[in-house]
Design a protein around this motif. Structure first.
Motif, PDB file in Angstrom:
ATOM      1  N   GLU A  60       0.834  -1.193   0.000  1.00  0.00           N
ATOM      2  CA  GLU A  60       0.000   0.000   0.000  1.00  0.00           C
ATOM      3  C   GLU A  60       0.875   1.252   0.000  1.00  0.00           C
ATOM      4  O   GLU A  60       2.037   1.221   0.406  1.00  0.00           O
ATOM      5  N   ILE A  61       0.302   2.352  -0.449  1.00  0.00           N
ATOM      6  CA  ILE A  61       0.978   3.640  -0.361  1.00  0.00           C
ATOM      7  C   ILE A  61       0.801   4.164   1.052  1.00  0.00           C
ATOM      8  O   ILE A  61      -0.324   4.306   1.533  1.00  0.00           O
ATOM      9  N   LEU A  62       1.921   4.465   1.716  1.00  0.00           N
ATOM     10  CA  LEU A  62       1.902   4.881   3.115  1.00  0.00           C
ATOM     11  C   LEU A  62       2.544   6.255   3.278  1.00  0.00           C
ATOM     12  O   LEU A  62       3.423   6.634   2.493  1.00  0.00           O
ATOM     13  N   PRO A  63       2.126   7.004   4.293  1.00  0.00           N
ATOM     14  CA  PRO A  63       2.684   8.347   4.495  1.00  0.00           C
ATOM     15  C   PRO A  63       4.020   8.327   5.220  1.00  0.00           C
ATOM     16  O   PRO A  63       4.247   7.493   6.105  1.00  0.00           O
ATOM     17  N   ASN A  64       4.897   9.258   4.848  1.00  0.00           N
ATOM     18  CA  ASN A  64       6.112   9.531   5.604  1.00  0.00           C
ATOM     19  C   ASN A  64       5.842  10.684   6.568  1.00  0.00           C
ATOM     20  O   ASN A  64       4.851  11.408   6.445  1.00  0.00           O
TER      21      ASN A  64
END
Length: 328
Positions: free
Chosen positions: A246-250
């Motif tokens: 999944e695309i995850l936040p930094n």
């Protein structure tokens, strides 16, 4: 509604997608007996970029984007603070109600509320949403088609019946989610265009934990979160033995993602390459798979060095999007 799902930010496939779906959402998390964590946290996001933050420790709504100063009046933050303080008490009560319904007297419990709207800048379609979660499960969901609450658990049916009898509140929610919310969303996009519509290219690397582990292509530091990454063999995208993360936040507001490939060591690795595509960027990022350059257990990694034009990007479409935004 799984508890982590509120915090996971998903990307949109770029293969055949040119329109952009913008979003304004609010995420509230109320907790009971969670050590070293505020009892209530509120976060506002535009296109998954945080614009507002509040927690029960500070008792104050603060801006997270400089352009918000131009988008709202000076009293906005005081109003938001008052709103969050009221919601903090409301959701605290809802936790206690849920605990009673499940016969719970103590322990760690979490309730979340997510609401907002999405706007398709090409079709002008607006989609509103509002839902509650309790202890990692769906609790209450507002059905936008029927404008009624739906109980996801038997224990929530009493609350559902009560809320569905409040027609005035339901009409207010319908108007807010379908009219007021998208108006604010378009306003925020207009003021935050330079930040929200920017493109930050990622750092991409390929690594492998062990000689028998999948080969992982990892991208980090990109913005926006509308991105796609996949493996190709001999120039053709492959799906077998591929697992996409999944695309995850930094922490800095950018995003990360990975895509893993299971490949026998006897395979000709030179036939494979990792492809990263970013919305708003005309160039694909191509990382050829070189067996001699991949380290094991955090060793040497292969960095991106190849840029190729993205075949699906249309300059006319970009001009159309810019024109639409200028008219907001």
């Amino acid at each position: 509604m799984k508890l982590p799902s509120f915090m996971v930010l998903l990307g949109i496939s770029l293969h055949n997608v040119t329109a952009v779906i913008h979003s304004l959402k609010y995420l509230y998390t109320a907790s009971s007996q969670v050590p070293n964590f505020p009892e209530f946290v509120a976060v506002g996001l535009v296109d998954d970029a945080q614009i507002i933050y509040y927690d029960s420790n500070t008792q104050k709504a603060v801006r997270k984007q400089d352009w918000m100063n131009d988008a709202v009046d000076p009293e906005f933050w005081e109003r938001e603070t008052g709103k969050f303080q009221g919601l903090q008490q409301e959701i605290k009560v809802e936790i206690e109600i849920a605990k009673q319904r499940f016969g719970q007297t103590g322990g760690v419990h979490i309730m979340q509320l997510m609401y907002g709207c999405e706007w398709d800048d090409e079709t002008e379609e607006v989609t509103g949403f509002k839902q509650y979660g309790y202890d990692g499960e769906d609790w209450l969901i507002l059905d936008m088609k029927t404008n009624t609450w739906i109980a996801s658990k038997q224990q929530a049916e009493i609350t559902t019946n009560q809320w569905n009898n409040n027609r005035a509140e339901l009409e207010y929610l319908k108007n807010y989610l379908n009219q007021v919310c998208p108006e604010w969303l378009k306003k925020y996009i207009n003021y935050g265009r330079s930040s929200l519509m920017r493109t930050d290219r990622p750092s991409v690397s390929i690594h492998q934990k062990s000689s028998s582990s999948p080969i992982s292509c990892f991208a980090t530091g990109f913005y926006p979160n509308r991105a796609e990454m996949f493996w190709r063999k001999d120039g053709a995208e492959i799906h077998d033995d591929v697992e996409k993360g999944e695309i995850l936040p930094n922490n800095d507001g950018t995003f990360q993602m990975n895509v893993d490939l299971k490949l026998p060591s006897s395979e000709d690795w030179t036939k494979y390459e990792c492809v990263f595509q970013l919305s708003g960027d005309n160039n694909d990022i191509i990382t050829p798979l070189d067996k001699t350059e991949i380290g094991i257990n955090g060793g040497k990694t292969l960095k991106v060095a190849v840029l190729r034009p993205k075949p699906t990007t249309s300059s006319k479409q970009e001009e159309k999007e810019a024109k639409q935004l200028s008219q907001v």
